[in-house]
Motif scaffolding. Structure first.
Motif, PDB file in Angstrom:
ATOM      1  N   ALA A  92     -17.293  22.965 -15.003  1.00 35.11           N
ATOM      2  CA  ALA A  92     -17.428  21.559 -15.398  1.00 35.11           C
ATOM      3  C   ALA A  92     -18.892  21.119 -15.382  1.00 35.11           C
ATOM      4  O   ALA A  92     -19.361  20.455 -16.316  1.00 35.11           O
ATOM      5  N   ILE A  93     -19.626  21.504 -14.351  1.00 38.47           N
ATOM      6  CA  ILE A  93     -21.035  21.100 -14.242  1.00 38.47           C
ATOM      7  C   ILE A  93     -21.875  21.748 -15.341  1.00 38.47           C
ATOM      8  O   ILE A  93     -22.669  21.080 -15.997  1.00 38.47           O
ATOM      9  N   THR A  94     -21.693  23.051 -15.558  1.00 40.36           N
ATOM     10  CA  THR A  94     -22.492  23.704 -16.598  1.00 40.36           C
ATOM     11  C   THR A  94     -22.122  23.182 -17.985  1.00 40.36           C
ATOM     12  O   THR A  94     -22.989  23.059 -18.851  1.00 40.36           O
ATOM     13  N   LYS A 144     -25.578  29.735 -19.229  1.00 43.21           N
ATOM     14  CA  LYS A 144     -24.964  29.489 -17.917  1.00 43.21           C
ATOM     15  C   LYS A 144     -23.537  28.973 -18.091  1.00 43.21           C
ATOM     16  O   LYS A 144     -22.653  29.331 -17.327  1.00 43.21           O
ATOM     17  N   PHE A 145     -23.345  28.124 -19.092  1.00 47.20           N
ATOM     18  CA  PHE A 145     -22.013  27.598 -19.365  1.00 47.20           C
ATOM     19  C   PHE A 145     -21.073  28.734 -19.745  1.00 47.20           C
ATOM     20  O   PHE A 145     -19.990  28.870 -19.174  1.00 47.20           O
ATOM     21  N   ILE A 146     -21.467  29.564 -20.683  1.00 44.00           N
ATOM     22  CA  ILE A 146     -20.612  30.671 -21.123  1.00 44.00           C
ATOM     23  C   ILE A 146     -20.382  31.647 -19.973  1.00 44.00           C
ATOM     24  O   ILE A 146     -19.257  32.134 -19.784  1.00 44.00           O
ATOM     25  N   ASP A 147     -21.400  31.919 -19.184  1.00 51.14           N
ATOM     26  CA  ASP A 147     -21.237  32.816 -18.034  1.00 51.14           C
ATOM     27  C   ASP A 147     -20.254  32.261 -17.009  1.00 51.14           C
ATOM     28  O   ASP A 147     -19.603  33.021 -16.287  1.00 51.14           O
ATOM     29  N   SER A 148     -20.133  30.942 -16.932  1.00 49.69           N
ATOM     30  CA  SER A 148     -19.234  30.332 -15.944  1.00 49.69           C
ATOM     31  C   SER A 148     -17.760  30.416 -16.345  1.00 49.69           C
ATOM     32  O   SER A 148     -16.882  30.243 -15.511  1.00 49.69           O
ATOM     33  N   ILE A 149     -17.494  30.684 -17.610  1.00 48.07           N
ATOM     34  CA  ILE A 149     -16.111  30.746 -18.093  1.00 48.07           C
ATOM     35  C   ILE A 149     -15.452  32.002 -17.528  1.00 48.07           C
ATOM     36  O   ILE A 149     -15.983  33.098 -17.672  1.00 48.07           O
ATOM     37  N   GLY A 200     -15.412  27.295 -28.042  1.00 48.03           N
ATOM     38  CA  GLY A 200     -15.147  27.602 -29.446  1.00 48.03           C
ATOM     39  C   GLY A 200     -16.346  27.318 -30.335  1.00 48.03           C
ATOM     40  O   GLY A 200     -16.648  28.095 -31.244  1.00 48.03           O
ATOM     41  N   ASP A 201     -17.041  26.232 -30.070  1.00 42.53           N
ATOM     42  CA  ASP A 201     -18.241  25.899 -30.852  1.00 42.53           C
ATOM     43  C   ASP A 201     -19.338  26.940 -30.643  1.00 42.53           C
ATOM     44  O   ASP A 201     -19.986  27.365 -31.591  1.00 42.53           O
ATOM     45  N   VAL A 202     -19.540  27.348 -29.406  1.00 41.15           N
ATOM     46  CA  VAL A 202     -20.569  28.343 -29.098  1.00 41.15           C
ATOM     47  C   VAL A 202     -20.173  29.708 -29.665  1.00 41.15           C
ATOM     48  O   VAL A 202     -21.024  30.495 -30.083  1.00 41.15           O
ATOM     49  N   ALA A 203     -18.871  29.980 -29.708  1.00 41.64           N
ATOM     50  CA  ALA A 203     -18.376  31.269 -30.211  1.00 41.64           C
ATOM     51  C   ALA A 203     -18.750  31.507 -31.667  1.00 41.64           C
ATOM     52  O   ALA A 203     -18.733  32.641 -32.131  1.00 41.64           O
ATOM     53  N   MET A 204     -19.115  30.465 -32.376  1.00 41.93           N
ATOM     54  CA  MET A 204     -19.525  30.617 -33.779  1.00 41.93           C
ATOM     55  C   MET A 204     -20.757  31.510 -33.896  1.00 41.93           C
ATOM     56  O   MET A 204     -20.948  32.160 -34.912  1.00 41.93           O
ATOM     57  N   LYS A 244     -20.506  36.787 -26.651  1.00 40.50           N
ATOM     58  CA  LYS A 244     -19.900  36.674 -25.323  1.00 40.50           C
ATOM     59  C   LYS A 244     -18.924  35.489 -25.274  1.00 40.50           C
ATOM     60  O   LYS A 244     -17.842  35.588 -24.697  1.00 40.50           O
ATOM     61  N   ALA A 245     -19.298  34.395 -25.901  1.00 41.94           N
ATOM     62  CA  ALA A 245     -18.418  33.226 -25.948  1.00 41.94           C
ATOM     63  C   ALA A 245     -17.152  33.550 -26.730  1.00 41.94           C
ATOM     64  O   ALA A 245     -16.053  33.140 -26.338  1.00 41.94           O
ATOM     65  N   LEU A 246     -17.288  34.296 -27.820  1.00 44.76           N
ATOM     66  CA  LEU A 246     -16.119  34.680 -28.612  1.00 44.76           C
ATOM     67  C   LEU A 246     -15.191  35.569 -27.794  1.00 44.76           C
ATOM     68  O   LEU A 246     -13.971  35.381 -27.809  1.00 44.76           O
ATOM     69  N   ASP A 247     -15.738  36.501 -27.050  1.00 42.51           N
ATOM     70  CA  ASP A 247     -14.916  37.363 -26.188  1.00 42.51           C
ATOM     71  C   ASP A 247     -14.185  36.543 -25.128  1.00 42.51           C
ATOM     72  O   ASP A 247     -13.003  36.780 -24.851  1.00 42.51           O
ATOM     73  N   LYS A 248     -14.868  35.562 -24.559  1.00 45.37           N
ATOM     74  CA  LYS A 248     -14.231  34.721 -23.541  1.00 45.37           C
ATOM     75  C   LYS A 248     -13.154  33.837 -24.159  1.00 45.37           C
ATOM     76  O   LYS A 248     -12.106  33.627 -23.558  1.00 45.37           O
ATOM     77  N   LEU A 249     -13.398  33.359 -25.364  1.00 46.27           N
ATOM     78  CA  LEU A 249     -12.397  32.559 -26.059  1.00 46.27           C
ATOM     79  C   LEU A 249     -11.152  33.396 -26.332  1.00 46.27           C
ATOM     80  O   LEU A 249     -10.024  32.916 -26.175  1.00 46.27           O
TER      81      LEU A 249
END
Length: 148
Positions: free
Chosen positions: A45-47, A60-65, A98-102, A106-111
C-alpha cells in the motif's frame, strides 16, 4: 496521520491507498517514514501510494507485489466500506500493476501470478489487463489464453 497509524488494518490500508490521490508533501513524507518499517500488505500500500505520487517508486512497488498464494489472496480481498467492490482500495493496486505491466516484464509476471489465484469478475478483469499488456507488446494473445 491518525488513520495511517490506526491499529485497524482496513482503516490504515484504505487511508494509505487513498492518500495516493492527495498532492501533499506532508502525506508523502509520512508515508516515506513508514516505508522502512512496513512489510507485507502495508508495504504494498505504501509503495503504491508513493509510486502514484511521483512515479519514482515503480520498481519498489512492483517488487512489493507478492507471488505466493496466501499473500496474493490477501491482496484480492476486495472490501469496501461503501459496499462497492469497484471502488475497493485494493483494486487500485492491481490496476496499477496492470498499467506498469504494459512496459515492465516483472510486473507482467506478477500480474499473471495474481490472475492464477483470482476467480470470477476479478479474474476476468485481470485477464483483460494481461491481454492488453501482451497486445501492446505485439504478442499472440490466442496462444497466451491457452497457456493461462
Amino acid at each position: 496521520m491518525q488513520m495511517i497509524n490506526s491499529n485497524d488494518e482496513q482503516t490504515r490500508l484504505t487511508a494509505i491507498i487513498i492518500f495516493a490521490e492527495i498532492e501533499d508533501d506532508k502525506v508523502q513524507n509520512a508515508l516515506l517514514n513508514h516505508l522502512s518499517n512496513s512489510k507485507n500488505i502495508d508495504r504494498i500500500a505504501i509503495t503504491y501510494s508513493l509510486f502514484m505520487h511521483s512515479g519514482k517508486f515503480e520498481q519498489k512497488f512492483i517488487d512489493s507485489i507478492p507471488i505466493d498464494e496466501q499473500e496474493i489472496k490477501k491482496l484480492l480481498v476486495l472490501d469496501s466500506p461503501q459496499g462497492s467492490r469497484l471502488r475497493a482500495p485494493y483494486l487500485r493496486i492491481i490496476k496499477a500493476v496492470g498499467d506498469v505491466a504494459m512496459h515492465n516484464d516483472k510486473a507482467l509476471d506478477k500480474l499473471k501470478s495474481i490472475y492464477r489465484h483470482s476467480d470470477g469478475w476479478q479474474g476476468d478483469s485481470i485477464l483483460e489487463m494481461i491481454m492488453s499488456a501482451e497486445r501492446s507488446r505485439g504478442k499472440n494473445t490466442d496462444f497466451l489464453l491457452d497457456t493461462l
